[in-house]
Design an enzyme around this catalytic site. Structure first.
Site: not given
Ligand code: XMP
Length: 526
Positions: A182, A184, A236-241, A89, A61, A382
């Site tokens: 870090h 990550e 919508s045609g998008g990936v998520d929907s 942090y 942080g 995602k």
């Protein structure tokens, strides 16, 4: 801040102290097959108990632990039940809290550093042997101002670096660890191995978080929640929907009703493709609504980009509401909200990590419809959404599709939107994408599209001078869409695309390629 309903498997709790890397911690953990959630450090004791983590991570942080009003450490995490790992942090906060000392270094250290291992630990032993083909397996990524100057009682230093005498510390019996660097961040060469050891050797997690388990568990949750109710989803045609549709279809079949609105601002063949994929192939109920005239009518004469966005959003709500009224009783509205939206809008990291511009997908629906909200993928990143999309049988071309803005081609025709302009940009865009796919470069680009410029430029067509419109092509590479660089596409490909657009799309006499970076330019032109 209470965590969302956890799955019934092993899990890690991440306390977010505001680092820009916190999401990377979560992704590193999930990529290793362990579920985790990010919460604010102010989390209630009861919520920690309910979540029952196998271990706790304290993120980095921007604050200094020596400032006043620093974010708290929930003391329950130190009662011996959970292994704890503090990063940057998080490490300093632990050290101070447990009776050590932290000093502010004269200069911030930012960049690569090399560890020297100093005493034995499960976390770091033998890392120098794991070379993965790199020169320096002990290279890590530092980004800090403060550093631990005095160990808390019972701790040992397990690694040092030129600038940090206590680059990694451990209290082996209490299973508390601190890393100044870090793990990550990919520049920490063995970062993944360090996470692996923390998860599997220290927290004793098992790896269960994979696409097939996620789908099973989500299907079960959805069935439990929805019962015999009917669910409405805007496709919508998008990936998520698309993934939400496939998931809900698997969970509740006929009880799902999808509405697909053709706003006249879609890419070429979009409606046909959605119909083919969902209705024909998967057997999903899809109600397709042709609202082109409504959208284009409302946009007529409007050239301000934000005004265009507002109009498109408003008309969408009207059209969707009307459709909702025509599908019989529905009880739930499903949305494709994903985890980064949740983290950003819950403000877990807000005010601490940099403010991130976020876009609403289709925005504003729930308040207008008296329905329960169902957000089945709100805990997924995602890449996880894509993985479960494949697991659910969606085509790769759908799952790995470039993002497309909610206002669609409406913001890719600069200024006033006219049907004629939309048709031009739609054709040009289709040619560009077709050639990109053909050259097998589609997946190496984060987003590629054509933009219509309502200016005329001179050209020669046949023997005549033609005075016609300009198309700009944009292709970018980006990790997070916050910054982006233009893609160095091969000149031959651009030549083919330009020549095809000029020859095949009526009304275009010139094609340009956008070589601006974001910032200062944005990805879209409006
Ligand atoms: P910019 O243009 O801000 O775009 O660099 C970043 C990403 O956001 C998308 N974008 C939008 N998405 N509604 C959306 O749903 C919008 O109004 C909108 N504007 C930009 C853009 O396509 C890119 O992926």
């Amino acid at each position: 801040m209470s965590p969302a309903m956890p799955p019934d498997r092993d899990r890690i709790l991440i306390l977010d102290y505001g680092s820009q890397y916190t999401q990377l911690i979560a992704r590193s953990i999930r990529e290793l097959g362990v579920y985790c959630e990010i919460v604010a450090p102010e989390i209630d004791t009861d919520d920690i108990k309910t979540f029952a983590p196998n271990g706790v991570v304290l993120s980095g942080g921007p604050a200094s632990v020596n400032d006043e009003d620093t974010p708290p450490i929930p003391i329950e995490i130190l009662d011996g039940r959970y292994p704890v790992l503090g990063v940057c942090y998080g490490m300093q906060a632990l050290a101070l809290h447990l009776g050590g000392g932290v000093e502010t270094a004269e200069e911030r250290e930012y960049g690569p550093a090399r560890l020297t291992l100093s005493s034995q630990s499960v976390l770091l032993d033998g890392l120098e042997e794991i070379t993965n083909g790199v020169d320096d397996p002990l290279q890590v990524w530092m980004s800090h101002g403060d550093r631990v100057s005095e160990l808390p009682p019972g701790f040992v230093t397990i690694a040092t670096s030129p600038n940090a005498p206590h680059a990694a510390i451990a209290h082996p019996e209490r299973r508390i660890f601190g890393l100044q660097f870090h793990p990550e961040v990919t520049h920490s060469v063995n970062g993944r191995e360090i996470w692996r050891r923390f998860l599997f050797e220290i927290c004793l997690c098992q790896s269960h978080w994979n696409a097939s388990n996620i789908v099973d568990q989500m299907v079960e949750n959805i069935r439990g929640k929805v019962g015999n109710d009917r669910v409405l989803l805007g496709l919508s045609g998008g990936v998520d929907s698309a993934v939400v549709a496939a998931l809900l279809h698997r969970a509740i079949g006929e009880q799902l009703i999808c509405v697909f609105v053709d706003n006249g601002l879609l890419r070429k063949d979009e409606q046909k493709d959605v119909q083919a994929m969902f209705a024909d192939h998967l057997g999903v109920n899809v109600l397709a609504i042709n609202a082109q005239d409504q959208f284009l009518g409302a946009l007529s004469g409007v050239s301000d980009p934000e005004e265009k966005r507002r109009i498109i959003g408003r008309v969408f709500i009207d059209v969707f509401q009307e459709a909702a009224g025509n599908v019989g009783r529905v009880d739930w509205l499903a949305q494709g909200t994903i985890y980064p939206d949740v983290i950003e809008s819950a403000g877990i990291a807000s005010g601490k990590a940099k403010v991130i511009k976020s876009h609403h997908n289709v925005g504003g629906l729930p308040e207008h419809l008296d329905l329960n909200l169902l957000e089945p993928i709100r805990n997924l990143f995602k890449d996880e959404v894509r993985q479960i999309g494949l697991e659910l049988g969606l085509a790769r071309s759908v799952v790995f599709r470039h993002p497309f803005p909610g206002p669609g081609l409406g913001v890719r025709v600069l200024g006033e939107v006219r049907r004629e302009y939309i048709e031009i940009v739609r054709e040009a865009d289709a040619i560009f994408l077709e050639e990109l796919r053909q050259a097998q470069l589609y997946d190496s680009v984060s987003q590629a599209f054509a933009v219509f410029l309502p200016v005329k430029s001179v050209g020669v067509v046949g023997d005549n001078r033609a005075y016609e419109y300009v198309i700009a092509l944009r292709a970018v590479e980006t990790v997070d869409f916050m910054t982006a660089d233009w893609k160095r596409l091969p000149a031959e490909l651009l030549t083919t695309v330009a020549s095809r657009i000029i020859n095949e799309v009526r009304g275009v006499s010139r094609v340009t390629y956008d070589i601006s970076a974001k910032p200062p330019a944005t990805i879209e032109w409006e």
